[in-house]
Design a protein around this motif. Structure first.
Motif, PDB file in Angstrom:
ATOM      1  N   PHE A   6      59.985 122.278  35.414  1.00  0.00           N
ATOM      2  CA  PHE A   6      58.983 121.212  35.478  1.00  0.00           C
ATOM      3  C   PHE A   6      59.269 120.211  36.592  1.00  0.00           C
ATOM      4  N   ARG A   7      59.900 120.700  37.632  1.00  0.00           N
ATOM      5  CA  ARG A   7      60.146 119.918  38.844  1.00  0.00           C
ATOM      6  C   ARG A   7      59.965 120.838  40.038  1.00  0.00           C
ATOM      7  N   TYR A   8      59.740 120.227  41.177  1.00  0.00           N
ATOM      8  CA  TYR A   8      59.693 120.980  42.422  1.00  0.00           C
ATOM      9  C   TYR A   8      61.107 121.059  43.012  1.00  0.00           C
ATOM     10  N   THR A   9      61.365 122.105  43.765  1.00  0.00           N
ATOM     11  CA  THR A   9      62.576 122.161  44.567  1.00  0.00           C
ATOM     12  C   THR A   9      62.213 121.611  45.945  1.00  0.00           C
ATOM     13  N   ALA A  40      65.906 113.348  52.620  1.00  0.00           N
ATOM     14  CA  ALA A  40      65.984 113.512  51.167  1.00  0.00           C
ATOM     15  C   ALA A  40      65.027 112.555  50.465  1.00  0.00           C
ATOM     16  N   ILE A  41      64.968 111.319  50.965  1.00  0.00           N
ATOM     17  CA  ILE A  41      64.073 110.321  50.368  1.00  0.00           C
ATOM     18  C   ILE A  41      62.616 110.654  50.683  1.00  0.00           C
ATOM     19  N   GLN A  42      62.375 111.149  51.884  1.00  0.00           N
ATOM     20  CA  GLN A  42      61.017 111.528  52.283  1.00  0.00           C
ATOM     21  C   GLN A  42      60.469 112.624  51.366  1.00  0.00           C
ATOM     22  N   THR A  43      61.254 113.659  51.110  1.00  0.00           N
ATOM     23  CA  THR A  43      60.787 114.736  50.234  1.00  0.00           C
ATOM     24  C   THR A  43      60.609 114.255  48.793  1.00  0.00           C
ATOM     25  N   ALA A  44      61.448 113.308  48.366  1.00  0.00           N
ATOM     26  CA  ALA A  44      61.275 112.725  47.023  1.00  0.00           C
ATOM     27  C   ALA A  44      59.945 111.986  46.942  1.00  0.00           C
ATOM     28  N   GLY A  45      59.609 111.262  48.009  1.00  0.00           N
ATOM     29  CA  GLY A  45      58.324 110.566  48.047  1.00  0.00           C
ATOM     30  C   GLY A  45      57.162 111.527  47.924  1.00  0.00           C
ATOM     31  N   TYR A  46      57.233 112.642  48.633  1.00  0.00           N
ATOM     32  CA  TYR A  46      56.158 113.624  48.551  1.00  0.00           C
ATOM     33  C   TYR A  46      56.031 114.189  47.139  1.00  0.00           C
ATOM     34  N   GLU A  47      57.176 114.490  46.517  1.00  0.00           N
ATOM     35  CA  GLU A  47      57.097 115.043  45.162  1.00  0.00           C
ATOM     36  C   GLU A  47      56.469 114.048  44.191  1.00  0.00           C
ATOM     37  N   LEU A  48      56.771 112.774  44.365  1.00  0.00           N
ATOM     38  CA  LEU A  48      56.228 111.759  43.464  1.00  0.00           C
ATOM     39  C   LEU A  48      54.708 111.622  43.589  1.00  0.00           C
ATOM     40  N   LEU A  49      54.153 112.031  44.719  1.00  0.00           N
ATOM     41  CA  LEU A  49      52.699 111.951  44.904  1.00  0.00           C
ATOM     42  C   LEU A  49      51.971 113.102  44.215  1.00  0.00           C
ATOM     43  N   TYR A  83      67.316 119.553  48.527  1.00  0.00           N
ATOM     44  CA  TYR A  83      67.811 118.275  48.018  1.00  0.00           C
ATOM     45  C   TYR A  83      67.598 118.230  46.507  1.00  0.00           C
ATOM     46  N   ASP A  84      68.643 117.856  45.764  1.00  0.00           N
ATOM     47  CA  ASP A  84      68.513 117.857  44.310  1.00  0.00           C
ATOM     48  C   ASP A  84      69.052 116.594  43.644  1.00  0.00           C
ATOM     49  N   ASP A  85      69.330 115.555  44.436  1.00  0.00           N
ATOM     50  CA  ASP A  85      69.857 114.310  43.877  1.00  0.00           C
ATOM     51  C   ASP A  85      68.703 113.508  43.270  1.00  0.00           C
ATOM     52  N   LEU A  86      68.736 113.319  41.942  1.00  0.00           N
ATOM     53  CA  LEU A  86      67.659 112.584  41.275  1.00  0.00           C
ATOM     54  C   LEU A  86      67.600 111.126  41.714  1.00  0.00           C
ATOM     55  N   ALA A  87      68.695 110.605  42.256  1.00  0.00           N
ATOM     56  CA  ALA A  87      68.698 109.215  42.732  1.00  0.00           C
ATOM     57  C   ALA A  87      67.738 109.033  43.898  1.00  0.00           C
ATOM     58  N   ASP A  88      67.384 110.108  44.599  1.00  0.00           N
ATOM     59  CA  ASP A  88      66.432 110.016  45.717  1.00  0.00           C
ATOM     60  C   ASP A  88      65.105 109.419  45.259  1.00  0.00           C
TER      61      ASP A  88
END
Length: 216
Positions: free
Chosen positions: A158-161, A140-149, A178-183
């Motif tokens: 206006f967000r990715y799934t 979940a954290i890994q995919t959040a990192g990718y989205e932030l890049l 994964y949809d937890d914004l805390a990620d």
């Protein structure tokens, strides 16, 4: 504006103006959030890494329309069939394949390779392909990192799934979103820890384990 960088494949390092930039998987490792493979026999890990690497390559060639099916090792064909089943049943359309990039997250540089960006069910998706049997919290954290890049999505909401696509040797697959914004907050904190370590001369490990985390 895109950030110019080079990639050292031998050391699995992203370099900006010749200076190393931590990758998403290295950030997770440095912050103690990565998958723990310590109990797995090294030979098994290496075999799994090789499978992941070649499955990623085969699915990439498939999406690019250049796959030579005769060249696919029999051990990999089930994983490839699983990916084909996913494409057929989901309607996923890839827009970007194995995109390697460096982005700025809260003023800190970070690199990563995003397996797939594409559209499905009217949404814009970030997919990470995995060839392992179970899911780990770090994904979940890994995919959040990718989205932030990535650049911000221009498609509502206006967000990715974010999702992990597990490909299995028997030809089946499992999609987990994964949809937890805390990620995102956790990744930013992990990146801050990693940058602090680098700035204070602490060594950030590189090499095959990074490839395993990305391709497993």
């Amino acid at each position: 504006m895109a950030i110019e960088f080079t990639f050292d494949s031998q050391r699995h390092l992203y370099l900006v103006q010749g200076r190393p930039v931590p990758s998403v998987t290295q950030v997770l490792h440095a912050a103690g959030l990565s998958t723990d493979y310590s109990t797995v026999v090294p030979e098994v890990l290496e075999h799994k890494r090789v499978i992941g690497e070649y499955v990623h390559r085969a699915t990439q060639y498939l999406d690019e329309g250049s796959l030579d099916r005769e060249s696919v090792d029999p051990e990999l064909r089930g994983y490839l069939s699983a990916y084909e089943a996913f494409l057929r049943e989901s309607g996923f359309k890839a827009q970007s394949i194995e995109q390697r990039l460096v982005g700025c997250v809260s003023g800190m540089l970070c690199g990563g390779t995003v397996d797939r960006i594409g559209t499905m069910a009217g949404k814009l998706w970030v997919l990470d392909l995995k060839c392992i049997d179970r899911l780990y919290p770090s994904f979940a954290i890994q995919t959040a990192g990718y989205e932030l890049l990535l650049p911000k999505s221009v498609v509502p909401p206006f967000r990715y799934t974010r999702a992990v696509l597990q490909l299995k040797p028997n030809g089946s697959y499992k999609l987990t979103s994964y949809d937890d914004l805390a990620d995102f907050d956790v990744f930013r904190a992990a990146l801050a820890v990693t940058v602090w370590k680098i700035n204070h001369g602490m060594v950030i490990e590189t090499g095959a384990w990074s490839e395993l985390d990305e391709a497993a």
